[in-house]
Each structure stands twice: as structure tokens, then as C-alpha cells.
Design an enzyme around this catalytic site. Structure first.
Site, PDB file in Angstrom:
ATOM      1  CG  HIS A  48      -1.811   1.058   1.151  1.00  0.00           C
ATOM      2  ND1 HIS A  48      -1.916   2.386   1.471  1.00  0.00           N
ATOM      3  CD2 HIS A  48      -3.374   0.852   0.747  1.00  0.00           C
ATOM      4  CE1 HIS A  48      -2.952   2.869   1.281  1.00  0.00           C
ATOM      5  NE2 HIS A  48      -3.736   1.937   0.704  1.00  0.00           N
ATOM      6  CG  MET A 107     -11.965  10.831  -2.284  1.00  0.00           C
ATOM      7  SD  MET A 107     -13.943  11.204  -2.507  1.00  0.00           S
ATOM      8  CE  MET A 107     -14.784  10.213  -1.402  1.00  0.00           C
ATOM      9  CB  ALA A 108     -10.668   6.055   1.161  1.00  0.00           C
TER      10      ALA A 108
END
Length: 257
Positions: A48, A107-108
Site C-alpha cells: 500500500h 479521499m477514500a
């Protein structure tokens, strides 16, 4: 780098920390954009990459519009569904301005972060019913049931669709992990967490003079800061602080490359 053409490239990170892979991939995209107007780099088998805004800020520092995205393990159902189909996938867009902080959107796609739900569980507090559903797909205010269930996408079908698009673009262009092939970040330590990333850089100078673009962007952002509200005021301090933190983290990581 496993594929390289004029404006595009595919990189196999081979389990590398996403921050290092992302920095390098965005720099490739930036370099390609200076020659061809746009650069697109897909990365497979990466860990990630942290805040997506790290990479779009990198692009805006080089006179580009930057777009960065990443897929994660499935955590959200389709609207009305009871099966995890898409991840809480992050996306960021950044562009430079002449005055004040650059525009940086990051943003997620879930209504609320899983971390907030875990905090509520530890503190014994209820959560809004719009944050998650239980295993049966029913809205819940119980954080434990939410953790065992599924997060809800921000904006309903809109958030689900955008998250699905991020997963499809990242995994299919890179030929990397997508959907169920992305392992849980805190799951079985014997199975490495590998995901797919996608970076785009658009060189502003190929469209109009960069200084002219920066001035126009600053004018538009100033309208937001001056806009009327019912009492709350737009505050860009947090955005500026996040940008400064991005600089600090990138400089720190570069010392170890």
C-alpha cells in the site's frame, strides 16, 4: 519496469513499499508528460502506498496535474448487496496554483474509515447507521457488527461505481492484483499484501502557459475561500499542513533510497 512505451509504462514493484514505488512511478509519469503531454504508469505487486495526495502533490510541484489511485481488499458491497465486492479505494487529484496551497483532493471511497469504527468499538460508542452494514447487509450502529460486516460506499452507487472503476483501471492496466486477489493488510502474515497502483501526470505547458494556468487556478480557489456559508468557514490550514507533512515524509524516505 516490465513495459515501456512513449507515454506509458508498467512497473512490477515485487512487494516494494508502496511509498517508494509510488514516488518512482509518478516521477516516470511526470517525465513522460513533459515529452508527450501526458504520462501514465501502472504498478503491480506493490505494498500500500499511504496517502494518495503524496503523489499528486509531487506532480503539481513539477507543473503537472496529478492523479493517483490504488486498490485495496474488498470491503464494500454493491448498493443493497450482502457480499464484499470492492475496496475502500483511494483517489487523489492535485494541481498547482499561483497563490496559497495547491489544490489537493484526496479521499477514500467509504462513508467512514474503518479506523473510526475501530475507535468507536474501543470506546464503546455507537456509530451512525450510514457508515456500515452487518453480515446480513442491514444498517447497523454497532461497531463490532460493522467490523464483521461491510463498509458502505460514500454517496451510495456513485461511490461504489468510482471504487469499482479504480480497481478495474489499477489492476487491469498493470496486470496486477485486483478484487479478491488483494489480501487483507492485517491478515495472514504468510501471504504478502500486494495491490495495484495507477499514476497519471498531465503537463500543463502542453495546453497553456503554466503561469497563466496557476493564476487562473488561484483565482478559482480564492472564490472558495471567500464563499459565503451559514457560519462555518472554509479553512485551508489543514490542507497546507498535510502538504507540508507530505514534503517531510518524502524527504525522509529519499534519504533511505
Amino acid at each position: 519496469m516490465v513495459e515501456s512505451r512513449e507515454a506509458t509504462a508498467v512497473v512490477d514493484a515485487q512487494g516494494m513499499f508502496g511509498h517508494l514505488a509510488g514516488d518512482q512511478a509518478m516521477q516516470i509519469a511526470i517525465d513522460r508528460s513533459k515529452a508527450f503531454g501526458v504520462g501514465v504508469v501502472a504498478v503491480r505487486n506493490s505494498f500500500h502506498f499511504g496517502p494518495a495526495g503524496r503523489y499528486t502533490q509531487q506532480a503539481s510541484e513539477h507543473g503537472c496535474i496529478g492523479i493517483a489511485m490504488c486498490n485495496t481488499k474488498p470491503m464494500m458491497p454493491a448498493p443493497g448487496g450482502i457480499e464484499r465486492l470492492v475496496g475502500n479505494n483511494p483517489i487523489s487529484i492535485g494541481l498547482p496554483a499561483a497563490e496559497g496551497p495547491d489544490f489537493l483532493f484526496d479521499m477514500a471511497l467509504s462513508e467512514a474509515a474503518l479506523g473510526k469504527i475501530r475507535v468507536a468499538e474501543r470506546e464503546g460508542k455507537a456509530i451512525p447507521s450510514t457508515w456500515a452494514v452487518d453480515r446480513d447487509g442491514l444498517p447497523t450502529t454497532d461497531p463490532k457488527a460493522a467490523i464483521e460486516g461491510m463498509l458502505l460506499p460514500s454517496g451510495g452507487v456513485k461511490g461504489f461505481g468510482l471504487s469499482l472503476a479504480i480497481n478495474l483501471m489499477s489492476s487491469l492496466l498493470s496486470q496486477g492484483p485486483g478484487g479478491e486477489d488483494v489480501a487483507p493488510l492485517y491478515g495472514d502474515l504468510a501471504k504478502p499484501f500486494l495491490c495495484s497502483l495507477l499514476f497519471m501526470a498531465i503537463d500543463i505547458g502542453h495546453f497553456r502557459p503554466e503561469a497563466e494556468f496557476r493564476a487562473a487556478a488561484a483565482t478559482e480557489l480564492a472564490k472558495i475561500r471567500r464563499s459565503k456559508s451559514r457560519g462555518a468557514v472554509w479553512n485551508f490550514t489543514t490542507t497546507r499542513r498535510r502538504i507540508e507533512n507530505v514534503h517531510e515524509r518524502r524527504n525522509h524516505s529519499e534519504r533511505f533510497q
